[in-house]
Design an enzyme around this catalytic site. Sequence first.
Site, mmCIF file in Angstrom:
data_model
loop_
_atom_site.group_PDB
_atom_site.id
_atom_site.type_symbol
_atom_site.label_atom_id
_atom_site.label_comp_id
_atom_site.label_asym_id
_atom_site.label_seq_id
_atom_site.Cartn_x
_atom_site.Cartn_y
_atom_site.Cartn_z
ATOM 1 N N GLU A 1 8.766 -7.015 -1.753
ATOM 2 C CA GLU A 1 7.913 -7.349 -2.909
ATOM 3 C C GLU A 1 7.069 -6.153 -3.356
ATOM 4 O OE1 GLU A 1 7.955 -9.463 -0.064
ATOM 5 O OE2 GLU A 1 9.468 -10.688 -1.064
ATOM 6 N N LEU B 1 9.847 3.260 24.172
ATOM 7 C CA LEU B 1 9.383 2.335 23.133
ATOM 8 C C LEU B 1 10.418 2.200 22.020
ATOM 9 C CD1 LEU B 1 6.949 0.756 21.756
ATOM 10 C CD2 LEU B 1 6.454 2.922 20.599
ATOM 11 N N HIS C 1 -2.893 5.116 1.975
ATOM 12 C CA HIS C 1 -1.591 5.059 2.650
ATOM 13 C C HIS C 1 -1.407 6.274 3.570
ATOM 14 C CE1 HIS C 1 -0.657 1.579 0.386
ATOM 15 N NE2 HIS C 1 -0.567 2.190 -0.782
ATOM 16 N N TRP D 1 7.912 -3.346 -4.401
ATOM 17 C CA TRP D 1 8.448 -2.576 -5.528
ATOM 18 C C TRP D 1 7.692 -2.869 -6.818
ATOM 19 C CZ3 TRP D 1 11.591 1.198 -4.200
ATOM 20 C CH2 TRP D 1 12.400 1.059 -3.075
ATOM 21 N N ARG E 1 4.619 -2.753 -7.310
ATOM 22 C CA ARG E 1 3.400 -1.930 -7.451
ATOM 23 C C ARG E 1 3.642 -0.806 -8.457
ATOM 24 N NH1 ARG E 1 0.157 -1.591 -1.870
ATOM 25 N NH2 ARG E 1 0.380 -3.780 -1.329
ATOM 26 N N ASP F 1 -2.350 -3.769 6.999
ATOM 27 C CA ASP F 1 -2.881 -4.132 5.687
ATOM 28 C C ASP F 1 -4.277 -3.532 5.466
ATOM 29 O OD1 ASP F 1 -2.912 -5.314 3.228
ATOM 30 O OD2 ASP F 1 -3.339 -7.331 3.956
ATOM 31 N N GLY F 2 -4.558 -3.223 4.210
ATOM 32 C CA GLY F 2 -5.904 -2.788 3.846
ATOM 33 C C GLY F 2 -6.009 -1.315 3.493
HETATM 34 C C1 FPP Z 1 -0.744 -2.420 2.942
HETATM 35 O O1 FPP Z 1 -1.922 -1.970 2.372
HETATM 36 C C2 FPP Z 1 0.113 -1.293 3.289
HETATM 37 C C3 FPP Z 1 1.312 -0.989 2.699
HETATM 38 C C4 FPP Z 1 1.904 -1.784 1.627
HETATM 39 C C5 FPP Z 1 2.064 0.210 3.085
HETATM 40 C C6 FPP Z 1 2.006 0.569 4.551
HETATM 41 C C7 FPP Z 1 2.396 1.961 4.707
HETATM 42 C C8 FPP Z 1 1.918 2.846 5.601
HETATM 43 C C9 FPP Z 1 0.943 2.515 6.646
HETATM 44 C C10 FPP Z 1 2.328 4.248 5.581
HETATM 45 C C11 FPP Z 1 3.768 4.566 5.445
HETATM 46 C C12 FPP Z 1 4.658 3.973 6.464
HETATM 47 C C13 FPP Z 1 5.350 4.662 7.386
HETATM 48 C C14 FPP Z 1 6.335 3.955 8.264
HETATM 49 C C15 FPP Z 1 5.176 6.104 7.588
HETATM 50 P P1 FPP Z 1 -2.262 -2.365 0.882
HETATM 51 O O2 FPP Z 1 -1.888 -1.259 -0.021
HETATM 52 O O3 FPP Z 1 -1.614 -3.675 0.544
HETATM 53 O O4 FPP Z 1 -3.799 -2.500 0.956
HETATM 54 P P2 FPP Z 1 -4.730 -3.466 0.079
HETATM 55 O O5 FPP Z 1 -4.341 -4.876 0.454
HETATM 56 O O6 FPP Z 1 -6.091 -3.090 0.530
HETATM 57 O O7 FPP Z 1 -4.471 -3.141 -1.350
#
Ligand code: FPP
Length: 254
Positions: free
Chosen positions: A78, A142, A48, A80, A82, A31-32
């Site tokens: 959830e 793994l 991302h 989707w 965005r 997250d973040g």
């Molecule tokens: C949360 O951050 C992250 C996500 C919703 C997407 C996670 C995806 C990746 C790390 C990359 C793609 C995945 C793979 C498997 C290659 P947020 O957008 O909710 O951050 P925020 O809370 O700061 O808005």
Amino acid sequence: MDFEKENAHKDDTFKVPANLKIPNHLAVTMDGNGRWAVSHGKKRTQGHKAGTDALRRLVEYSIKYKINYLTVFSFSSENWSRPKEEVNFILRLMRNYINSDLEKLTSNNVKIRIIGERVGLDKQTLNLIKKAEEKTKNNTGLQLIVAFNYGGKAEIASAMQKIAQKVLNLDISPSDIDEDMITKELYINDVPDPDVVLRTSGEYRFSNFLLWQSAYAELIFIDDYWPDFNEAIFIKTLKEYSKRERRYGGVEVK
Ligand code: FPP
């Protein structure tokens, strides 16, 4: 990043420090990304992208420190809601990740598995998921479990539907339903429950991640945004886990 070179698991001289307790199964809510991007004056999508590099590092450390199962929350059912541009970007990142890293992951003996709902996913994504799982299915290192289009409640509901059908077919009666039966009907049923669920970015929520499986998991929350994840943070997490005493509802035996 040169994964081959960075990846130390082939370096047999690396010994996991004896004082570190290594979880058999580590689960991570990455997250973040968005806040990281904003704090660097970048677009959310760049967060991302940086988050994907952080995932590469996490996989590398998990191999190095001999974790057996790693589950990462990459896209929730959830997510989707965005903006379409961001959703498409994350889907593309996922596909690019598989396309660019599959060879290396395969040669590093990683077994890839995807959990989540497949209904409604586009053909291109479905084919890649199948390809990654098929190509790595005999790998013994793994297990990298990617929660994609995943929701914990939906997973439990789907298990309940399968069980209800068995009751309807008179194969079982309602009193036969127990915890083991529900566990067997989850998306995958041959992976032990997570020992640790780590969430980055200072948020203290489950957000529908591995709800059934996390009943006895140690929850670890850190303030760093996901794209900043590095080996020091990984070790800090393992140290925190090493301090925890797991009682599974019992009492400490002296
Ligand atoms: C949360 O951050 C992250 C996500 C919703 C997407 C996670 C995806 C990746 C790390 C990359 C793609 C995945 C793979 C498997 C290659 P947020 O957008 O909710 O951050 P925020 O809370 O700061 O808005």
